[in-house]
Design an enzyme around this catalytic site. Structure first.
Site, short mmCIF file in Angstrom:
data_model
loop_
_atom_site.label_atom_id
_atom_site.label_comp_id
_atom_site.label_asym_id
_atom_site.label_seq_id
_atom_site.Cartn_x
_atom_site.Cartn_y
_atom_site.Cartn_z
N ASP A 98 30.13 -3.52 -11.30
CA ASP A 98 28.87 -2.81 -11.06
C ASP A 98 27.71 -3.64 -11.62
O ASP A 98 27.80 -4.20 -12.72
CB ASP A 98 28.89 -1.44 -11.73
CG ASP A 98 27.64 -0.64 -11.44
OD1 ASP A 98 27.53 -0.11 -10.32
OD2 ASP A 98 26.77 -0.56 -12.33
N ASN A 140 15.39 -2.78 -7.98
CA ASN A 140 14.94 -2.26 -6.67
C ASN A 140 13.57 -1.62 -6.77
O ASN A 140 12.70 -1.85 -5.93
CB ASN A 140 15.96 -1.22 -6.16
CG ASN A 140 16.78 -1.74 -4.98
OD1 ASN A 140 16.45 -2.75 -4.38
ND2 ASN A 140 17.84 -1.03 -4.65
N HIS A 178 13.11 -2.94 -1.94
CA HIS A 178 14.47 -2.94 -1.38
C HIS A 178 14.83 -4.24 -0.67
O HIS A 178 15.99 -4.63 -0.63
CB HIS A 178 14.64 -1.75 -0.43
CG HIS A 178 14.70 -0.43 -1.15
ND1 HIS A 178 15.80 -0.02 -1.86
CD2 HIS A 178 13.77 0.55 -1.30
CE1 HIS A 178 15.57 1.17 -2.39
NE2 HIS A 178 14.35 1.54 -2.07
N ASP A 228 18.11 -6.17 -1.48
CA ASP A 228 19.14 -6.59 -0.53
C ASP A 228 19.45 -8.07 -0.69
O ASP A 228 20.62 -8.49 -0.62
CB ASP A 228 18.66 -6.34 0.91
CG ASP A 228 18.65 -4.85 1.26
OD1 ASP A 228 19.22 -4.06 0.48
OD2 ASP A 228 18.07 -4.50 2.30
N GLU A 263 25.67 -0.93 -5.33
CA GLU A 263 25.75 -2.18 -6.10
C GLU A 263 27.12 -2.36 -6.75
O GLU A 263 27.26 -3.09 -7.74
CB GLU A 263 24.65 -2.20 -7.17
CG GLU A 263 24.76 -1.12 -8.22
CD GLU A 263 24.03 0.18 -7.86
OE1 GLU A 263 23.70 0.92 -8.79
OE2 GLU A 263 23.79 0.42 -6.66
#
Length: 374
Positions: free
Chosen positions: A241, A249, A254, A258, A284
């Site tokens: 994680d 973010n 975003h 990404d 994630e």
């Protein structure tokens, strides 16, 4: 004089009949060979149409060659598009030293010559040549060799069909003709199987990161667990994680998020083996399957990943943005150390991950405390 002339005529007639008989025998032999060829090709075509799964197809090819072409030692090599090396994908009668050699130079040896030139190679007596079939010292230095390239319909060479017989001069023109015909059928079938495999691969990939998706991961995971149980092998599972990814973010948007996920995916791929299965679990989180890996070794792999991620500035491609580091927390579970049940292994890796996050993140956790606190 008439009787002697009659005898001479009879002798000539008998000689003519013998010649005609020999011609009929030769024609009959050719006809039998052609019948065998047609029957073999019919079986090859019919059998190869039974599967689009590459591994199943290769097994079918090996069975056909052994039964139909009367060869004791043979192999099918395919080109790896990434490494540009040949590898033995199926074989019969070869020593383990050859099978486990790994990758082969597509321009070296007799097999490499058949591949690089795209033409069949016949050696009637291997003891009279300095060339080798697979690699120097592979041991197949006597007898005869026949190598036929496997070509796509467009002409691209994708591999080689190798055959070896222990006696010299064992391959006839009819063998070459039949091998070339068989190789055409095999190449077309493999080409279709590879196209099908690529389609399946695309369906098994996460659109954002191009890692495997969770559905494919669990399919492979079940097969690997079954294999480990059957052969007494070990495997490990990693749950990963990205720490505080929401903050990144929220701060950078975003699109940058990404991009960071894609970069994380490439970092994982670069630091893991090709045999390892890496998947995006969701958001994630990532899942990694390490076949043939004990728990201690899995922990070392995790520490390497954690350390590599910690070094990265995820904004180094955007000079106007502040430096942004990330960390990851990893949970580890291994078979049979922690469990022999597939679902429980995933659950234990997940619990280890969240125990690591509760302890402060940016760490590897391979133990989960019991209810007693031990």
């Amino acid at each position: 004089m008439e009787p002697s002339q009659t005898v001479k005529e009879l002798q000539e007639e008998i000689q003519g009949l013998r010649e005609e008989y020999d011609k009929l025998l030769e024609a009959n032999q050719v006809l039998n060979e052609r019948i065998i060829e047609v029957y073999t090709l019919y079986n090859v075509s019919r059998t190869l149409s039974m599967s689009l799964q590459l591994n199943e197809l290769l097994d079918l090819v090996m069975s056909l060659i052994g039964k139909s072409l009367n060869i004791n030692r043979f192999s099918l090599m395919l080109l790896d598009e990434q490494t540009r090396k040949l590898s033995i994908r199926a074989a019969h009668g070869l020593a383990d030293e050859i099978l486990f050699h790994g990758e082969f130079d597509p321009e070296a040896g007799l097999s490499g010559k058949a591949f690089s030139k795209g033409e069949p190679v016949i050696v009637e007596d291997l003891s009279k040549t300095n060339d080798f079939i697979y690699f120097q010292g592979s041991g197949l230095d006597k007898g005869s060799y026949l190598g036929v390239p496997l070509k796509r319909p467009a002409g691209t060479v994708i591999g080689v069909l190798n055959a070896h017989k222990s006696s010299s001069g064992a391959f006839k023109d009819s063998d070459l003709r039949l091998f070339k015909a068989v190789s055409e059928h095999v190449a077309v079938a493999i080409d279709h199987a590879l196209a099908f495999q690529q389609t399946q691969e695309l369906m098994s990939r996460d659109e954002l990161t191009n890692l495997y998706n969770r559905r494919y991961f669990f399919e492979r995971f079940e097969r690997e667990v079954y294999r480990a149980e059957r052969y007494g092998r070990r495997l490990s599972v990693l749950m990963i994680d990205i720490d505080h990814f929401k903050n990144y973010n929220d701060t950078y948007g975003h699109l940058r998020g990404d991009q960071a996920l894609r970069r994380m995916a490439r970092l994982l791929e670069a630091n893991l083996r090709r045999a390892d299965i890496i998947a995006r679990y969701g958001g994630e989180e990532f899942l990694v399957l390490l076949p043939e890996t004990e728990k201690d070794d899995a922990v070392k792999v995790c520490e390497k990943l954690r350390s590599e991620v910690e070094k990265i500035d995820f904004n180094d491609d955007a000079p106007r943005l502040d430096k942004a580091g990330m960390t990851i927390t990893l949970g580890v579970a291994s078979m049979p150390d922690d469990s022999e049940e597939a679902i429980e292994l995933i659950d234990l890796a997940d619990k280890a991950l969240y125990y690591g996050k509760a302890q402060g993140r940016n760490r590897v956790c391979c133990e989960v405390p019991t209810a007693s606190g031990k």
